[in-house]
Design an enzyme around this catalytic site. Sequence first.
Site, PDB file in Angstrom:
ATOM      1  N   ASP A  31       0.851  -1.189   0.000  1.00 47.01           N
ATOM      2  CA  ASP A  31       0.000   0.000   0.000  1.00 47.01           C
ATOM      3  C   ASP A  31       0.892   1.245   0.000  1.00 47.01           C
ATOM      4  O   ASP A  31       1.897   1.311   0.707  1.00 47.01           O
ATOM      5  CB  ASP A  31      -0.911  -0.003   1.232  1.00 47.01           C
ATOM      6  CG  ASP A  31      -2.044   1.009   1.111  1.00 47.01           C
ATOM      7  OD1 ASP A  31      -3.208   0.574   0.989  1.00 47.01           O
ATOM      8  OD2 ASP A  31      -1.772   2.232   1.141  1.00 47.01           O
ATOM      9  N   ASN A  88     -12.827  -3.321   2.659  1.00 50.04           N
ATOM     10  CA  ASN A  88     -13.780  -2.219   2.749  1.00 50.04           C
ATOM     11  C   ASN A  88     -14.728  -2.341   1.556  1.00 50.04           C
ATOM     12  O   ASN A  88     -14.281  -2.500   0.417  1.00 50.04           O
ATOM     13  CB  ASN A  88     -13.044  -0.883   2.716  1.00 50.04           C
ATOM     14  CG  ASN A  88     -12.115  -0.705   3.909  1.00 50.04           C
ATOM     15  OD1 ASN A  88     -12.412  -1.174   5.002  1.00 50.04           O
ATOM     16  ND2 ASN A  88     -10.989  -0.039   3.698  1.00 50.04           N
ATOM     17  N   GLN A  95     -14.521   2.245   1.448  1.00 49.92           N
ATOM     18  CA  GLN A  95     -13.819   1.898   0.200  1.00 49.92           C
ATOM     19  C   GLN A  95     -13.624   3.139  -0.661  1.00 49.92           C
ATOM     20  O   GLN A  95     -14.595   3.850  -0.958  1.00 49.92           O
ATOM     21  CB  GLN A  95     -14.617   0.845  -0.585  1.00 49.92           C
ATOM     22  CG  GLN A  95     -13.904   0.393  -1.858  1.00 49.92           C
ATOM     23  CD  GLN A  95     -14.653  -0.711  -2.607  1.00 49.92           C
ATOM     24  OE1 GLN A  95     -15.772  -1.084  -2.231  1.00 49.92           O
ATOM     25  NE2 GLN A  95     -14.045  -1.215  -3.661  1.00 49.92           N
ATOM     26  N   VAL A  97     -11.095   2.991  -3.524  1.00 48.09           N
ATOM     27  CA  VAL A  97     -10.766   2.527  -4.873  1.00 48.09           C
ATOM     28  C   VAL A  97     -11.790   1.456  -5.273  1.00 48.09           C
ATOM     29  O   VAL A  97     -11.887   0.414  -4.609  1.00 48.09           O
ATOM     30  CB  VAL A  97      -9.338   1.941  -4.935  1.00 48.09           C
ATOM     31  CG1 VAL A  97      -9.047   1.409  -6.337  1.00 48.09           C
ATOM     32  CG2 VAL A  97      -8.303   2.996  -4.544  1.00 48.09           C
ATOM     33  N   HIS A 101     -10.275  -5.197  -3.121  1.00 50.60           N
ATOM     34  CA  HIS A 101      -8.934  -5.482  -2.617  1.00 50.60           C
ATOM     35  C   HIS A 101      -9.014  -5.897  -1.158  1.00 50.60           C
ATOM     36  O   HIS A 101      -9.861  -5.419  -0.406  1.00 50.60           O
ATOM     37  CB  HIS A 101      -8.009  -4.271  -2.777  1.00 50.60           C
ATOM     38  CG  HIS A 101      -8.600  -2.976  -2.298  1.00 50.60           C
ATOM     39  ND1 HIS A 101      -9.551  -2.292  -3.016  1.00 50.60           N
ATOM     40  CD2 HIS A 101      -8.381  -2.254  -1.179  1.00 50.60           C
ATOM     41  CE1 HIS A 101      -9.888  -1.191  -2.360  1.00 50.60           C
ATOM     42  NE2 HIS A 101      -9.207  -1.152  -1.231  1.00 50.60           N
ATOM     43  N   HIS A 103      -6.956  -5.743   2.288  1.00 49.62           N
ATOM     44  CA  HIS A 103      -5.835  -5.133   3.015  1.00 49.62           C
ATOM     45  C   HIS A 103      -5.266  -6.197   3.949  1.00 49.62           C
ATOM     46  O   HIS A 103      -5.999  -6.775   4.761  1.00 49.62           O
ATOM     47  CB  HIS A 103      -6.306  -3.974   3.896  1.00 49.62           C
ATOM     48  CG  HIS A 103      -6.831  -2.778   3.165  1.00 49.62           C
ATOM     49  ND1 HIS A 103      -6.081  -1.637   2.977  1.00 49.62           N
ATOM     50  CD2 HIS A 103      -8.034  -2.533   2.592  1.00 49.62           C
ATOM     51  CE1 HIS A 103      -6.807  -0.735   2.328  1.00 49.62           C
ATOM     52  NE2 HIS A 103      -8.005  -1.254   2.081  1.00 49.62           N
TER      53      HIS A 103
HETATM   54  P1  AMP Z   1      -9.802   1.508   0.287  1.00 50.85           P
HETATM   55  O1  AMP Z   1     -10.068   2.735   1.113  1.00 50.85           O
HETATM   56  O2  AMP Z   1     -10.167   0.231   0.999  1.00 50.85           O
HETATM   57  O3  AMP Z   1     -10.414   1.613  -1.095  1.00 50.85           O
HETATM   58  O4  AMP Z   1      -8.236   1.430   0.143  1.00 50.85           O
HETATM   59  C1  AMP Z   1      -7.541   1.929  -0.958  1.00 50.85           C
HETATM   60  C2  AMP Z   1      -6.070   1.804  -0.626  1.00 50.85           C
HETATM   61  O5  AMP Z   1      -5.341   1.933  -1.823  1.00 50.85           O
HETATM   62  C3  AMP Z   1      -5.551   2.870   0.356  1.00 50.85           C
HETATM   63  O6  AMP Z   1      -4.994   2.232   1.492  1.00 50.85           O
HETATM   64  C4  AMP Z   1      -4.494   3.597  -0.480  1.00 50.85           C
HETATM   65  O7  AMP Z   1      -3.391   4.002   0.284  1.00 50.85           O
HETATM   66  C5  AMP Z   1      -4.122   2.549  -1.511  1.00 50.85           C
HETATM   67  N1  AMP Z   1      -3.580   3.047  -2.765  1.00 50.85           N
HETATM   68  C6  AMP Z   1      -4.078   4.035  -3.550  1.00 50.85           C
HETATM   69  N2  AMP Z   1      -3.308   4.196  -4.643  1.00 50.85           N
HETATM   70  C7  AMP Z   1      -2.303   3.283  -4.548  1.00 50.85           C
HETATM   71  C8  AMP Z   1      -1.189   2.952  -5.375  1.00 50.85           C
HETATM   72  N3  AMP Z   1      -0.930   3.577  -6.530  1.00 50.85           N
HETATM   73  N4  AMP Z   1      -0.357   1.957  -4.964  1.00 50.85           N
HETATM   74  C9  AMP Z   1      -0.593   1.304  -3.805  1.00 50.85           C
HETATM   75  N5  AMP Z   1      -1.627   1.569  -2.988  1.00 50.85           N
HETATM   76  C10 AMP Z   1      -2.477   2.556  -3.360  1.00 50.85           C
END
Ligand code: AMP
Length: 115
Positions: A31, A88, A95, A97, A101, A103
């Site tokens: 991450d 998430n 969430q 993204v 995924h 974590h």
């Molecule tokens: P979520 O809030 O569950 O959608 O988590 C999205 C996660 O993606 C967050 O912990 C971000 O820090 C991580 N993230 C966003 N962009 C990148 C990236 N380019 N490479 C690695 N992690 C990322």
Amino acid sequence: MVENTVFDRILRGEIPADILYEDEHCMAFRDIQPQAPVHILIIPRQRLDSLQNATDEHTESLGHMLVAARKVADLQGIGATGFRCVINAGAGGGQEVPYLHVHLLGGRPLTWPPG
Ligand code: AMP
């Protein structure tokens, strides 16, 4: 239609990531904003935006990711001490993204309940 979340782009190799593990069903990378000494994301190759939309078709892919998380935890040296896997789902679940995924978090004591 080309799917263009940041994780679609990492899977296609269009943007860099610190990839730690890959197999036929999933990919794991660090991450970019770690919330613990070990904070790794595991994404499925079978595209799914959110656990909110999981169906029977995703059973193998989702199950596979949890076994992969255990393997990555072992590779990172936190398998024996313990770790946490979080998904998430949706805005209310935190969430950001819209590409499913897991974590994988560990390397420090994790408290409960989460925020
Ligand atoms: P979520 O809030 O569950 O959608 O988590 C999205 C996660 O993606 C967050 O912990 C971000 O820090 C991580 N993230 C966003 N962009 C990148 C990236 N380019 N490479 C690695 N992690 C990322």
